[in-house]
Scaffold this motif. Structure first.
Motif, PDB file in Angstrom:
ATOM      1  N   CYS A 189       0.815  -1.220   0.000  1.00 20.27           N
ATOM      2  CA  CYS A 189       0.000   0.000   0.000  1.00 20.27           C
ATOM      3  C   CYS A 189       0.845   1.266   0.000  1.00 20.27           C
ATOM      4  O   CYS A 189       0.318   2.355   0.260  1.00 20.27           O
ATOM      5  N   ASN A 190       2.127   1.168  -0.301  1.00 19.23           N
ATOM      6  CA  ASN A 190       3.008   2.321  -0.116  1.00 19.23           C
ATOM      7  C   ASN A 190       2.718   3.479  -1.057  1.00 19.23           C
ATOM      8  O   ASN A 190       3.028   4.622  -0.740  1.00 19.23           O
ATOM      9  N   ASP A 191       2.152   3.198  -2.232  1.00 25.58           N
ATOM     10  CA  ASP A 191       1.925   4.274  -3.203  1.00 25.58           C
ATOM     11  C   ASP A 191       0.476   4.381  -3.647  1.00 25.58           C
ATOM     12  O   ASP A 191       0.162   5.215  -4.501  1.00 25.58           O
ATOM     13  N   ASP A 192      -0.393   3.549  -3.107  1.00 25.47           N
ATOM     14  CA  ASP A 192      -1.747   3.463  -3.655  1.00 25.47           C
ATOM     15  C   ASP A 192      -2.671   2.877  -2.596  1.00 25.47           C
ATOM     16  O   ASP A 192      -2.323   2.826  -1.417  1.00 25.47           O
ATOM     17  N   CYS A 193      -3.831   2.436  -3.015  1.00 24.84           N
ATOM     18  CA  CYS A 193      -4.761   1.787  -2.079  1.00 24.84           C
ATOM     19  C   CYS A 193      -4.540   0.283  -2.104  1.00 24.84           C
ATOM     20  O   CYS A 193      -5.489  -0.500  -2.200  1.00 24.84           O
ATOM     21  N   GLY A 194      -3.276  -0.108  -2.028  1.00 20.58           N
ATOM     22  CA  GLY A 194      -2.891  -1.511  -2.132  1.00 20.58           C
ATOM     23  C   GLY A 194      -3.370  -2.359  -0.970  1.00 20.58           C
ATOM     24  O   GLY A 194      -3.916  -1.865   0.023  1.00 20.58           O
ATOM     25  N   VAL A 195      -3.115  -3.655  -1.079  1.00 18.70           N
ATOM     26  CA  VAL A 195      -3.749  -4.639  -0.196  1.00 18.70           C
ATOM     27  C   VAL A 195      -3.148  -4.657   1.200  1.00 18.70           C
ATOM     28  O   VAL A 195      -3.877  -4.692   2.192  1.00 18.70           O
ATOM     29  N   LEU A 196      -1.814  -4.619   1.316  1.00 18.26           N
ATOM     30  CA  LEU A 196      -1.165  -4.910   2.599  1.00 18.26           C
ATOM     31  C   LEU A 196      -0.256  -3.777   3.051  1.00 18.26           C
ATOM     32  O   LEU A 196       0.451  -3.166   2.240  1.00 18.26           O
ATOM     33  N   GLU A 197      -0.264  -3.555   4.349  1.00 26.09           N
ATOM     34  CA  GLU A 197       0.704  -2.657   4.982  1.00 26.09           C
ATOM     35  C   GLU A 197       1.776  -3.514   5.654  1.00 26.09           C
ATOM     36  O   GLU A 197       1.459  -4.439   6.407  1.00 26.09           O
ATOM     37  N   GLY A 198       3.024  -3.215   5.387  1.00 24.87           N
ATOM     38  CA  GLY A 198       4.112  -3.982   5.977  1.00 24.87           C
ATOM     39  C   GLY A 198       4.419  -3.545   7.392  1.00 24.87           C
ATOM     40  O   GLY A 198       4.225  -2.387   7.767  1.00 24.87           O
ATOM     41  N   ASN A 199       4.897  -4.475   8.186  1.00 27.63           N
ATOM     42  CA  ASN A 199       5.300  -4.179   9.564  1.00 27.63           C
ATOM     43  C   ASN A 199       6.339  -5.208   9.985  1.00 27.63           C
ATOM     44  O   ASN A 199       6.041  -6.399  10.072  1.00 27.63           O
ATOM     45  N   TRP A 200       7.570  -4.734  10.214  1.00 30.07           N
ATOM     46  CA  TRP A 200       8.649  -5.625  10.622  1.00 30.07           C
ATOM     47  C   TRP A 200       9.070  -5.383  12.069  1.00 30.07           C
ATOM     48  O   TRP A 200      10.121  -5.834  12.489  1.00 30.07           O
ATOM     49  N   TYR A 240       6.896   1.637  -5.395  1.00 30.42           N
ATOM     50  CA  TYR A 240       7.397   0.462  -4.682  1.00 30.42           C
ATOM     51  C   TYR A 240       6.866  -0.816  -5.351  1.00 30.42           C
ATOM     52  O   TYR A 240       5.732  -1.231  -5.136  1.00 30.42           O
ATOM     53  N   ARG A 241       7.714  -1.394  -6.169  1.00 30.15           N
ATOM     54  CA  ARG A 241       7.436  -2.646  -6.873  1.00 30.15           C
ATOM     55  C   ARG A 241       8.776  -3.151  -7.385  1.00 30.15           C
ATOM     56  O   ARG A 241       9.777  -2.439  -7.356  1.00 30.15           O
ATOM     57  N   CYS A 242       8.802  -4.362  -7.881  1.00 29.08           N
ATOM     58  CA  CYS A 242      10.060  -4.926  -8.376  1.00 29.08           C
ATOM     59  C   CYS A 242       9.752  -5.972  -9.442  1.00 29.08           C
ATOM     60  O   CYS A 242       8.946  -6.875  -9.222  1.00 29.08           O
ATOM     61  N   GLY A 243      10.410  -5.824 -10.626  1.00 29.81           N
ATOM     62  CA  GLY A 243      10.260  -6.781 -11.696  1.00 29.81           C
ATOM     63  C   GLY A 243       9.199  -6.358 -12.704  1.00 29.81           C
ATOM     64  O   GLY A 243       8.613  -5.275 -12.599  1.00 29.81           O
ATOM     65  N   PRO A 244       8.983  -7.246 -13.716  1.00 27.04           N
ATOM     66  CA  PRO A 244       9.555  -8.592 -13.863  1.00 27.04           C
ATOM     67  C   PRO A 244      10.962  -8.577 -14.457  1.00 27.04           C
ATOM     68  O   PRO A 244      11.187  -7.969 -15.509  1.00 27.04           O
TER      69      PRO A 244
END
Length: 687
Positions: A228-239, A367-371
């Protein structure tokens, strides 16, 4: 004369779904794959005279539409939209019936289409809506850019709805069950909606639809939308260790709950995810859209922030790993590979492509990577889009480990083998691990444990040491939760003179993606060594010291030797994880389980620890259980066994998985077990 009207439409979902291998996918629409015909049965108010003049079939994708010409040919072309028309005999609902075979090109945009039938006659025109269909990529169609020639691969990487994700360390791998859940209620519709709420679609919907023919484009959109870092994406990360306000990443057992909660919240990010959660959800979305996908784990994955292909690590003289620098090595990191052709890159780079939805670095400002082609990573084609240099560093960076002491010289060890030690995925059609390391990298010359003495600043880490000490670290057994951790330290004097050596041993708790935090155990000794003498020192970390590790079960163990005369230092380190016990699942009559027949599973767990446990047991099973089964475990004494029965009814044939997890109240650790089950078709009996 009354205008001809459409009176009756039958989308023939069961046969179309079977023919397109989309049976079980839950959607409000007919679900078909591009480049392959699907059948409609139409009923009219009167006879048709001139097909080409009287009928126009139109596929509508929001504001775009595709007029589909009718043909009497038995083989309509697969390179363009076409419809084959066949007159049919009278039926119970209409005396004037026709069968229409509709085929989309193998390059059609993925999306949800409305079908309209426009009828013209001398007395007037009439339009009728014939239904709605979701169009997916087609790995069974050779003209599609995601075509897979192997049926076993298609079954595993498109149709299989469960997997095993790998965690831990290369010497002690943990198998984590995961439900991809693409057949669960509403999941396909949510995956289609994910494309609709992406930034690309919001910015220019017409351009977005035009590019959805290309799995390269689709995969980049999905990679960005899982976080969800740049949009209304699915998951928020938490480490962090604080998961308040959300669900700890270790508590998720599959993608279905995450995607449903996201859709029900009107696209607010779900808290929380870590790399395997991001990868598991992306695998679900891509498989649902028809793109062959598998989840991959890289053990000792480097995050090279400055792009120099070198990761620096620092220890003090007491053996504590220090949180210095932005570079890091994750004990494991999970991403996905998707299978597709890469016409944008020329020949030779088709096949598996790396995609990583975990937000680490931006790609094209997002925030994405690939392909990135796996082959380009292996062949070090670092100018290949997208993000090939970043992925290359994840599996190939070298490691410089420094032992630092204020005001004195520093010692550096160069390790060229640790990063990307093992890259693996689930094997085809089995629960075995498949080692795919060789697809990513060539083996390097072993330079492990090469000690370097570096005066002054750390840049000069190419000089070899003439030091007279060596040290080895060896775990006696695979560490198991509830048992002491036993290891040995081998100290060798390589010189012709006696040495007095200080030994510092330190064990630190750590998370899989960061530097260690607190010290949980340490020891110090003074050792006297005769010339060329070796000594083996035995150590034991009490089980009570490891009880509070939480769900990570990871320990960074290091030993530093210091020559009291020359102040020479040498270090050996090992990161290990502690295995958890396993929940046992047994199924009655497991060789004769039939779809739609009720079954019983028995779930048992014996507490192997020296302390009592409490917590909540959850049992899940995509395609087996409609809802999760929860059981509160009030108190399970040492050596005591709990047992519960779970009733389930398989919805469809195939290999399915039951998954049990016990989240303990003691330290938040999760104890797991799983059972794969072969479900026979309802019409098939077993003898």
């Amino acid at each position: 004369m009354e205008a001809l009207k459409l009176q009756y439409v039958n989308l023939d979902k069961p046969q179309n779904h079977k023919h397109h291998r989309t049976e079980g996918l839950s959607s409000s629409s007919l679900v078909v794959r591009r480049g392959q015909p699907f059948r409609l049965t139409l009923g009219f108010s009167g006879p048709l005279k001139r097909i080409t003049d009287d009928l126009i079939l139109r596929a509508v994708l929001d504001g775009l539409h595709f007029d589909i010409p009718f043909t009497l040919s038995r083989e309509p072309p697969q390179s363009q939209w076409a419809a084959q028309f066949q007159q049919a005999g009278p039926g119970p609902t209409s005396p004037y019936r026709a069968t229409v075979w509709v085929v989309s090109p193998a390059t059609a945009p993925v999306g949800v289409y409305r079908l309209q039938l426009l009828l013209r006659s001398p007395s007037g025109s009439h339009s009728g809506r014939t239904g709605q269909f979701a169009l997916l990529c087609n790995p069974w169609c050779e003209a599609d850019s995601v075509w897979l020639p192997d049926e076993n691969m298609r079954e595993e990487y498109v149709r299989n709805d469960f997997g095993l994700l790998y965690q831990g360390t290369p010497k002690n791998i943990i198998f984590r069950p995961w439900g991809f859940d693409q057949y669960e209620r509403g999941i396909l519709d949510i995956c289609m909606t994910l494309l609709q709420v992406s930034n690309e679609h919001k910015r220019n919907w017409r351009q977005d639809y035009g590019q959805r023919a290309d799995p390269v484009y689709i995969s980049r959109v999905v990679s960005a939308m899982i976080n969800c870092n740049d949009d209304c994406g699915v998951l928020e990360g938490n480490w962090s260790e604080d998961s308040s306000g959300g669900i700890p990443p270790s508590a998720w057992t599959g993608s279905g709950d995450i995607l449903r909660q996201w859709a029900l919240s009107r696209f607010r990010p779900i808290k929380y995810g870590q790399c395997w959660v991001f990868a598991g959800v992306m695998c679900t979305v891509m498989r649902a859209l028809g793109i062959p996908t598998r989840v991959v784990t890289c053990f000792n994955s480097a995050h090279d922030t400055n792009g120099n292909l070198v990761i620096e690590e620092y220890y003090n003289e007491a053996g504590e790993k220090l949180p210095q620098g932005r570079d890091s090595i994750w004990n494991f990191h999970t991403w996905v590979e998707c299978w597709m052709k890469r016409p944008d890159l020329g020949s030779g780079l088709d096949g598996w492509q790396v995609l990583d939805p975990t937000p680490q670095e931006r790609s094209g400002g997002v925030y994405r990577c690939g392909p990135a082609p796996v082959r380009a990573v292996r062949e070090r084609r670092l100018n290949t889009p997208y993000d090939t240099p970043f992925i290359y560093a994840e599996v190939n960076a070298d490691v410089c480990v420094y032992v630092v002491c204020p005001g004195q010289k520093q010692t550096c060890t160069m390790d060229t083998e640790r990063v990307g030690t093992l890259i693996c995925t689930k094997s085809l059609g089995s629960n075995r691990l498949q080692d795919i390391t060789s697809t990513y990298k060539h083996s390097k010359d072993a330079t492990l444990n090469m000690a370097l003495s570096v005066p002054g600043l750390p840049e000069a880490h190419g000089t070899r040491s003439a030091g007279g000490l060596s040290v080895g670290l060896h775990l006696v057994n695979v560490p198991v939760m509830g048992e002491h951790v036993t290891f040995s330290v081998t100290v060798t004097n390589k010189d012709n003179v006696r040495k007095s050596v200080r030994e510092h041993v330190n064990a630190q708790a750590k998370s899989y993606n960061s530097s260690p935090s607190r010290t949980l155990w340490e020891a110090r000794n003074l050792i006297q060594l005769a010339p060329h003498e070796s000594k083996v020192l035995k150590h034991q970390i009490p089980s009570s010291q490891c009880a509070a590790l939480g769900d990570s079960h990871l320990v960074n163990l290091a030993v530093v030797l210091v020559d009291t005369t020359s102040q020479e230092r040498v270090l050996a380190s090992e990161e290990f994880n502690i295995s958890s016990p396993v929940i046992n699942i047994q199924v009655e009559n497991e060789d004769s389980i039939v779809a739609c027949d009720g079954q019983i599973a028995v779930v048992t767990f014996t507490n192997p620890f020296s302390w009592a446990l409490s917590g909540v047991l959850a049992v899940t099973g995509a395609g087996l259980l409609e809802d999760k089964v929860f059981l509160r475990v009030a108190l399970l004494k040492p050596g005591e066994t709990m047992e519960t029965t779970v009733k389930f009814t398989p919805k469809m044939a195939g290999i399915k998985m039951l998954h049990a997890s016990l989240r303990t109240n003691n330290n938040g650790a999760v104890i797991r077990g799983f059972k794969t089950i072969t479900v026979l078709p309802a019409t098939q009996s077993h003898f």
